[in-house]
Scaffold this motif. Sequence first.
Motif, PDB file in Angstrom:
ATOM      1  N   THR A  87     -83.279  13.779 -50.792  1.00 22.31           N
ATOM      2  CA  THR A  87     -83.365  14.764 -49.718  1.00 22.31           C
ATOM      3  C   THR A  87     -81.969  15.215 -49.319  1.00 22.31           C
ATOM      4  O   THR A  87     -80.973  14.521 -49.564  1.00 22.31           O
ATOM      5  CB  THR A  87     -84.070  14.181 -48.470  1.00 22.31           C
ATOM      6  N   GLN A 117     -93.406  29.903 -55.457  1.00 25.41           N
ATOM      7  CA  GLN A 117     -92.011  29.674 -55.119  1.00 25.41           C
ATOM      8  C   GLN A 117     -91.774  29.886 -53.622  1.00 25.41           C
ATOM      9  O   GLN A 117     -92.283  30.839 -53.029  1.00 25.41           O
ATOM     10  CB  GLN A 117     -91.098  30.599 -55.918  1.00 25.41           C
ATOM     11  N   GLN A 118     -90.998  29.010 -53.011  1.00 30.54           N
ATOM     12  CA  GLN A 118     -90.632  29.114 -51.610  1.00 30.54           C
ATOM     13  C   GLN A 118     -89.261  29.778 -51.472  1.00 30.54           C
ATOM     14  O   GLN A 118     -88.422  29.689 -52.369  1.00 30.54           O
ATOM     15  CB  GLN A 118     -90.607  27.730 -50.946  1.00 30.54           C
ATOM     16  N   LYS A 159     -87.253  25.654 -59.395  1.00 33.57           N
ATOM     17  CA  LYS A 159     -88.536  25.023 -59.689  1.00 33.57           C
ATOM     18  C   LYS A 159     -88.406  23.505 -59.577  1.00 33.57           C
ATOM     19  O   LYS A 159     -87.457  22.909 -60.062  1.00 33.57           O
ATOM     20  CB  LYS A 159     -88.986  25.392 -61.104  1.00 33.57           C
ATOM     21  N   ARG A 212     -88.750  21.446 -52.983  1.00 38.57           N
ATOM     22  CA  ARG A 212     -89.534  21.827 -51.813  1.00 38.57           C
ATOM     23  C   ARG A 212     -88.597  21.937 -50.618  1.00 38.57           C
ATOM     24  O   ARG A 212     -87.573  21.257 -50.550  1.00 38.57           O
ATOM     25  CB  ARG A 212     -90.634  20.807 -51.514  1.00 38.57           C
ATOM     26  N   SER A 266     -88.540  22.708 -46.139  1.00 39.27           N
ATOM     27  CA  SER A 266     -89.268  22.835 -44.877  1.00 39.27           C
ATOM     28  C   SER A 266     -88.247  23.006 -43.768  1.00 39.27           C
ATOM     29  O   SER A 266     -87.073  22.641 -43.908  1.00 39.27           O
ATOM     30  CB  SER A 266     -90.156  21.604 -44.613  1.00 39.27           C
ATOM     31  N   GLU A 292     -86.115  18.791 -50.539  1.00 40.94           N
ATOM     32  CA  GLU A 292     -86.654  17.608 -51.189  1.00 40.94           C
ATOM     33  C   GLU A 292     -86.831  17.894 -52.675  1.00 40.94           C
ATOM     34  O   GLU A 292     -87.168  19.023 -53.065  1.00 40.94           O
ATOM     35  CB  GLU A 292     -87.999  17.199 -50.580  1.00 40.94           C
ATOM     36  N   GLY A 293     -86.656  16.849 -53.497  1.00 43.25           N
ATOM     37  CA  GLY A 293     -86.820  16.986 -54.937  1.00 43.25           C
ATOM     38  C   GLY A 293     -86.481  15.687 -55.634  1.00 43.25           C
ATOM     39  O   GLY A 293     -86.090  14.692 -55.013  1.00 43.25           O
TER      40      GLY A 293
END
Length: 260
Positions: A157, A183-184, A202, A205, A207, A217-218
Amino acid sequence: MLAPSTGRQVLQRALQRALASTPSSTVTLPGFLVPAFQTAAQSASRRPFSATTHRPSKLGRTPLSVPPGVDLAIGDLFVRKDMTSYLRTYKRKITVTGPLGTLDLEIPDYVTIDHDAAARRVELGVKDRDQRNQREMWGTTWSYLNNYIMGVSEGHTAVLRLVGIGYRATVEPRPALEEYPGQQFVCLKLGFSHPVEMGLPKGMRASAPQPTRVLLEGIDKEQIMQFAAHIRRWRVPEPYKGKGIFVNDETIKLKQKKIK
């Protein structure tokens, strides 16, 4: 030209030659020559600095523990073509698979890996510890492999803090700009005349638990920190008001205001 020898060096050499040619039972030195002889004896017995041995990597020699649910697959050697050189580079691929995903790590051929599946531990080494480049890649490979194991098992993170009047962040979809489905996009208001929109790579994530906080995050730590650096580049923290985008526990020392 050779630099001239000092008087003390000439005296020490003369003393050594005289002592070598005289039997030890008949050696007698005047009192004023004893300090010079002691200095010569100490310098002759001193070990040169270049004779020290190379210490192994503190990180590289530490065994890695593989948590339950994580598997390592070590591939065979293959040739990696380098576009900037004609030399053939041999690599080996390590596939790390866990509950959160899969990552591939390429290591040089001179880095040896000993995987004990029963004890769930991995030990790294190099073929020649006297080679500087091999010692450098020893600890680097250990760090990469440790990050990959933690990434596929727990994840990584990064927290971005927006400090400044009117700085806001949201995470919204942009269907017209998507490079892959779902995709965000991180939308930032940083005092410009237009909002800054950045699409997540890709596998990541994002937030926004607070208007001034962004959580990334990943499983790939390098990818997360690289994307965080791209966001930080829009507003690098400045030292006079302390405004900008801070990554994780980053701090900055404030300066006094310039007075003309």
